[in-house]
Write a protein that holds these residues in place. Sequence first.
Motif, PDB file in Angstrom:
ATOM      1  N   PHE A   1      -0.080   4.100   1.316  1.00  0.00           N
ATOM      2  CA  PHE A   1      -0.316   4.890   2.506  1.00  0.00           C
ATOM      3  C   PHE A   1       0.295   4.207   3.715  1.00  0.00           C
ATOM      4  O   PHE A   1       0.675   3.046   3.678  1.00  0.00           O
ATOM      5  CB  PHE A   1      -1.810   5.116   2.734  1.00  0.00           C
TER       6      PHE A   1
ATOM      7  N   GLN B   1      -4.268  12.301  -4.262  1.00  0.00           N
ATOM      8  CA  GLN B   1      -2.929  11.725  -4.332  1.00  0.00           C
ATOM      9  C   GLN B   1      -2.191  11.806  -3.004  1.00  0.00           C
ATOM     10  O   GLN B   1      -1.235  11.063  -2.767  1.00  0.00           O
ATOM     11  CB  GLN B   1      -2.112  12.432  -5.417  1.00  0.00           C
TER      12      GLN B   1
ATOM     13  N   TRP C   1      -3.043  12.446   1.340  1.00  0.00           N
ATOM     14  CA  TRP C   1      -4.089  12.638   2.342  1.00  0.00           C
ATOM     15  C   TRP C   1      -3.607  12.177   3.705  1.00  0.00           C
ATOM     16  O   TRP C   1      -2.589  11.485   3.823  1.00  0.00           O
ATOM     17  CB  TRP C   1      -5.381  11.889   1.965  1.00  0.00           C
TER      18      TRP C   1
ATOM     19  N   ASP D   1      -8.473   4.205   0.599  1.00  0.00           N
ATOM     20  CA  ASP D   1      -7.756   5.123  -0.272  1.00  0.00           C
ATOM     21  C   ASP D   1      -8.789   5.818  -1.162  1.00  0.00           C
ATOM     22  O   ASP D   1      -9.981   5.519  -1.103  1.00  0.00           O
ATOM     23  CB  ASP D   1      -6.730   4.354  -1.105  1.00  0.00           C
TER      24      ASP D   1
ATOM     25  N   HIS E   1       0.839  -1.185   0.000  1.00  0.00           N
ATOM     26  CA  HIS E   1       0.000   0.000   0.000  1.00  0.00           C
ATOM     27  C   HIS E   1       0.884   1.247   0.000  1.00  0.00           C
ATOM     28  O   HIS E   1       1.944   1.275   0.599  1.00  0.00           O
ATOM     29  CB  HIS E   1      -0.902   0.015   1.242  1.00  0.00           C
TER      30      HIS E   1
ATOM     31  N   GLN F   1     -14.506  10.590  -0.282  1.00  0.00           N
ATOM     32  CA  GLN F   1     -13.289  10.086   0.345  1.00  0.00           C
ATOM     33  C   GLN F   1     -13.190  10.561   1.790  1.00  0.00           C
ATOM     34  O   GLN F   1     -12.813   9.796   2.687  1.00  0.00           O
ATOM     35  CB  GLN F   1     -12.055  10.521  -0.430  1.00  0.00           C
TER      36      GLN F   1
ATOM     37  N   LEU G   1     -13.008   8.177   5.159  1.00  0.00           N
ATOM     38  CA  LEU G   1     -11.904   8.275   6.112  1.00  0.00           C
ATOM     39  C   LEU G   1     -12.412   8.604   7.514  1.00  0.00           C
ATOM     40  O   LEU G   1     -11.922   8.040   8.504  1.00  0.00           O
ATOM     41  CB  LEU G   1     -10.899   9.327   5.646  1.00  0.00           C
TER      42      LEU G   1
ATOM     43  N   SER H   1      -2.062   7.776   6.504  1.00  0.00           N
ATOM     44  CA  SER H   1      -1.687   8.852   5.589  1.00  0.00           C
ATOM     45  C   SER H   1      -1.143   8.294   4.292  1.00  0.00           C
ATOM     46  O   SER H   1      -0.770   7.129   4.195  1.00  0.00           O
ATOM     47  CB  SER H   1      -0.619   9.752   6.231  1.00  0.00           C
ATOM     48  N   LYS H   2      -1.100   9.164   3.305  1.00  0.00           N
ATOM     49  CA  LYS H   2      -0.474   8.895   2.015  1.00  0.00           C
ATOM     50  C   LYS H   2       0.213  10.185   1.580  1.00  0.00           C
ATOM     51  O   LYS H   2      -0.446  11.210   1.409  1.00  0.00           O
ATOM     52  CB  LYS H   2      -1.529   8.470   0.987  1.00  0.00           C
TER      53      LYS H   2
END
Length: 275
Positions: free
Chosen positions: A5, A41, A43, A37, A3, A264, A268, A56-57
């Motif tokens: 993130f 791009q 978050w 996700d 992943h 999104q 989350l 997080s990502k």
Amino acid sequence: MPHLFRIRSAAAALLAGALLVGAAPTAVAVPTAVPPDGPAQAWLIADIASGNLLASKNPTGQYAPASTIKTLLAMTVLDVLSPQAAVRATEAHTKVECSCVGLVPGQVYTVRQLLDGLLMVSGNDAANLLGDMLGGQRPAVTRMNAKAASLGATSTRANSPSGLDGPGWESTTTPRDLAIIYRAALKYPVINQIFQQREASFPSRTGAKTIKAQNELLERYPGNVSGKTGFTNLAGKTYAAVSQRGGKALVVVLMKGSGDLYGQAIRLFDWGFAQ
């Protein structure tokens, strides 16, 4: 395939220190499910009180903030000006790429009215006028960057009060910095009031008009207490929001997005509160 993130365990959170400057990291349970996700791009989702980063990502990636930076302007304004302070708009304040709240040259506005237009409908014209109340566009930007640095949002570089971008004056920030900024904004009663109101009266050519909040999570997500959207061609879609449930408050930041960022954010928040 791994992943992209990251999920912070209790140990990792303690070793890395608090995500949100001014909050002491505390031990938290390791999340039991993979966070959703989405189209953004970059978050993050974090706990407001403890400062723990839940998932997080690209949280420290540099991106254009678009209008999410307007909350930094609002704090900077309220640090030096009373909500009752008044100013007269000129035609120059209306010469800006919109979204706009619709300033009328010659009309007198209070700081509170301009902040309504700034945060509820993302008025770039209101940002122009507020910037001039801080001494002009460049002095306003200098004040905004000093405010960000004082909060610990050290990767933030505002280059316009509104978040509009242009060649050579692009603004940049990170999901982490926006989380810090939106946490700090909770300490301003006027900002909290504005973010939670669905509509407000605003001066117009014919007396007054009603402006309505653009933040859809006010209606779509119980417990939402703040939210600010943004869009420029450089930034794509951006969104930052805070929601509360069961005594917990979480912040979600979405950057460099497309499509349904509200969806999104909802996923989350649901994931974060379930942890």
